[in-house]
Design a protein around this motif. Sequence first.
Motif, PDB file in Angstrom:
ATOM      1  N   LYS A 197       5.801  -3.375   6.802  1.00 38.07           N
ATOM      2  CA  LYS A 197       4.849  -2.385   7.303  1.00 38.07           C
ATOM      3  C   LYS A 197       3.444  -2.890   7.020  1.00 38.07           C
ATOM      4  N   LEU A 198       2.649  -2.995   8.084  1.00 41.53           N
ATOM      5  CA  LEU A 198       1.256  -3.386   7.937  1.00 41.53           C
ATOM      6  C   LEU A 198       0.364  -2.328   8.552  1.00 41.53           C
ATOM      7  N   ASP A 199      -0.774  -2.078   7.913  1.00 38.12           N
ATOM      8  CA  ASP A 199      -1.807  -1.221   8.479  1.00 38.12           C
ATOM      9  C   ASP A 199      -2.916  -2.119   9.011  1.00 38.12           C
ATOM     10  N   VAL A 200      -3.379  -1.828  10.219  1.00 39.36           N
ATOM     11  CA  VAL A 200      -4.403  -2.644  10.883  1.00 39.36           C
ATOM     12  C   VAL A 200      -5.622  -1.776  11.147  1.00 39.36           C
ATOM     13  N   PHE A 201      -6.803  -2.282  10.752  1.00 38.84           N
ATOM     14  CA  PHE A 201      -8.048  -1.535  10.893  1.00 38.84           C
ATOM     15  C   PHE A 201      -9.051  -2.357  11.697  1.00 38.84           C
ATOM     16  N   LEU A 202      -9.568  -1.782  12.781  1.00 40.74           N
ATOM     17  CA  LEU A 202     -10.636  -2.434  13.518  1.00 40.74           C
ATOM     18  C   LEU A 202     -11.906  -2.450  12.676  1.00 40.74           C
ATOM     19  N   ALA A 203     -12.818  -3.384  12.984  1.00 39.26           N
ATOM     20  CA  ALA A 203     -13.975  -3.630  12.121  1.00 39.26           C
ATOM     21  C   ALA A 203     -14.841  -2.394  11.918  1.00 39.26           C
ATOM     22  N   ASN A 204     -14.964  -1.553  12.966  1.00 41.58           N
ATOM     23  CA  ASN A 204     -15.836  -0.391  12.818  1.00 41.58           C
ATOM     24  C   ASN A 204     -15.132   0.813  12.204  1.00 41.58           C
ATOM     25  N   ASN A 205     -13.894   0.649  11.813  1.00 46.62           N
ATOM     26  CA  ASN A 205     -13.182   1.689  11.067  1.00 46.62           C
ATOM     27  C   ASN A 205     -13.366   1.411   9.578  1.00 46.62           C
ATOM     28  N   THR A 206     -14.598   1.597   9.092  1.00 42.87           N
ATOM     29  CA  THR A 206     -14.921   1.219   7.716  1.00 42.87           C
ATOM     30  C   THR A 206     -14.301   2.156   6.686  1.00 42.87           C
ATOM     31  N   ALA A 207     -14.048   3.409   7.057  1.00 42.01           N
ATOM     32  CA  ALA A 207     -13.458   4.355   6.107  1.00 42.01           C
ATOM     33  C   ALA A 207     -11.997   4.027   5.831  1.00 42.01           C
ATOM     34  N   GLU A 208     -11.297   3.494   6.810  1.00 43.79           N
ATOM     35  CA  GLU A 208      -9.887   3.111   6.690  1.00 43.79           C
ATOM     36  C   GLU A 208      -9.011   4.270   6.210  1.00 43.79           C
ATOM     37  N   GLU A 209      -9.359   5.482   6.629  1.00 49.02           N
ATOM     38  CA  GLU A 209      -8.534   6.632   6.256  1.00 49.02           C
ATOM     39  C   GLU A 209      -7.281   6.707   7.134  1.00 49.02           C
ATOM     40  N   VAL A 210      -7.415   6.284   8.373  1.00 48.33           N
ATOM     41  CA  VAL A 210      -6.284   6.233   9.303  1.00 48.33           C
ATOM     42  C   VAL A 210      -6.310   4.875   9.970  1.00 48.33           C
ATOM     43  N   CYS A 211      -5.161   4.209  10.018  1.00 45.94           N
ATOM     44  CA  CYS A 211      -5.134   2.880  10.619  1.00 45.94           C
ATOM     45  C   CYS A 211      -5.227   2.976  12.144  1.00 45.94           C
ATOM     46  N   ASP A 212      -5.744   1.920  12.754  1.00 47.08           N
ATOM     47  CA  ASP A 212      -5.851   1.857  14.210  1.00 47.08           C
ATOM     48  C   ASP A 212      -4.544   1.390  14.848  1.00 47.08           C
ATOM     49  N   PHE A 213      -3.811   0.569  14.136  1.00 46.90           N
ATOM     50  CA  PHE A 213      -2.493   0.106  14.559  1.00 46.90           C
ATOM     51  C   PHE A 213      -1.598   0.024  13.340  1.00 46.90           C
ATOM     52  N   LYS A 214      -0.306   0.083  13.577  1.00 42.97           N
ATOM     53  CA  LYS A 214       0.657  -0.106  12.496  1.00 42.97           C
ATOM     54  C   LYS A 214       1.761  -1.024  12.983  1.00 42.97           C
ATOM     55  N   VAL A 215       2.156  -1.962  12.124  1.00 37.42           N
ATOM     56  CA  VAL A 215       3.260  -2.877  12.413  1.00 37.42           C
ATOM     57  C   VAL A 215       4.434  -2.476  11.525  1.00 37.42           C
ATOM     58  N   LYS A 216       5.612  -2.335  12.123  1.00 33.19           N
ATOM     59  CA  LYS A 216       6.768  -1.945  11.317  1.00 33.19           C
ATOM     60  C   LYS A 216       8.040  -2.555  11.895  1.00 33.19           C
ATOM     61  N   GLY A 217       8.991  -2.825  10.990  1.00 29.72           N
ATOM     62  CA  GLY A 217      10.258  -3.394  11.417  1.00 29.72           C
ATOM     63  C   GLY A 217      10.844  -4.298  10.361  1.00 29.72           C
ATOM     64  N   SER A 218      11.761  -5.161  10.773  1.00 31.64           N
ATOM     65  CA  SER A 218      12.425  -6.097   9.873  1.00 31.64           C
ATOM     66  C   SER A 218      11.998  -7.510  10.224  1.00 31.64           C
ATOM     67  N   TRP A 219      11.175  -8.105   9.372  1.00 31.85           N
ATOM     68  CA  TRP A 219      10.717  -9.459   9.657  1.00 31.85           C
ATOM     69  C   TRP A 219      11.864 -10.454   9.595  1.00 31.85           C
ATOM     70  N   SER A 220      12.799 -10.281   8.663  1.00 34.39           N
ATOM     71  CA  SER A 220      13.913 -11.226   8.536  1.00 34.39           C
ATOM     72  C   SER A 220      14.743 -11.281   9.805  1.00 34.39           C
ATOM     73  N   GLU A 221      14.803 -10.170  10.531  1.00 35.48           N
ATOM     74  CA  GLU A 221      15.536 -10.126  11.788  1.00 35.48           C
ATOM     75  C   GLU A 221      14.633 -10.390  12.984  1.00 35.48           C
ATOM     76  N   ARG A 222      13.354 -10.648  12.722  1.00 36.35           N
ATOM     77  CA  ARG A 222      12.362 -10.844  13.786  1.00 36.35           C
ATOM     78  C   ARG A 222      12.379  -9.680  14.775  1.00 36.35           C
ATOM     79  N   SER A 223      12.492  -8.472  14.222  1.00 33.24           N
ATOM     80  CA  SER A 223      12.523  -7.271  15.049  1.00 33.24           C
ATOM     81  C   SER A 223      11.426  -6.332  14.561  1.00 33.24           C
ATOM     82  N   CYS A 224      10.282  -6.364  15.228  1.00 28.87           N
ATOM     83  CA  CYS A 224       9.141  -5.557  14.825  1.00 28.87           C
ATOM     84  C   CYS A 224       8.510  -4.894  16.030  1.00 28.87           C
TER      85      CYS A 224
END
Length: 208
Positions: A124-151
């Motif tokens: 699970k990764l949280d992604v923040f665009l540059a102008n989202n300086t507060a980072e209270e809510v992520c702009d994108f989220k990555v989720k899944g199983s990297w070992s299975e290459r399924s994200c």
Amino acid sequence: MAQPYPYPYPCAPFADRPIPVLDPQFCAPYPVDLVIVRKVLTITDGNFAVTDVNGNLIFKVKASFFGLRDRRLILDAAGRPILTLREKILTSHSRWKVFRGDSTDLKDVIFSAKRSSIIQIRTKLDVFLANNTAEEVCDFKVKGSWSERSCVICAGESSTVVAQMHKKISAQSVLLGKDKFMVTVNPNIDYAFIVALIVILDEINSND
């Protein structure tokens, strides 16, 4: 060059307009299928080739010219740097910053990505665009199983998928010592941005 989309990022279908995180030229009005080939038996770690399904080169990913493991460059097919990925040293959440071109100047930051939590069973990764300086809510989220290459990559905290990845194995890829994965990028989503996220995912999980 277009500036990143203003925060907050809309959690809605994107079929009607491009979302250029890096540049509109990387937003297609149709789904884009990418093949990412990671060379896993080379002296230099972190080298990728990104092609379309017909094998035409789109991007190359290389380690820093100075040999530092905390930096990756994404180049276009002509070898021009379009993104620099740099890991922030000594952070518990494995944070990476992504800059425009070959810059590492803070004014050229486009987005950053970090683990959603320090200890994770599934990716699970949280992604923040540059102008989202507060980072209270992520702009994108990555989720899944990297070992299975399924994200999947979703818009913010929503279930709206903007891209998804799965592993592609062939006899040739095993023989040549390469790891292949397929990524489908939804219409109007910046596919250079998606490739950068996949590279960061690989780096974080390789370090583990």
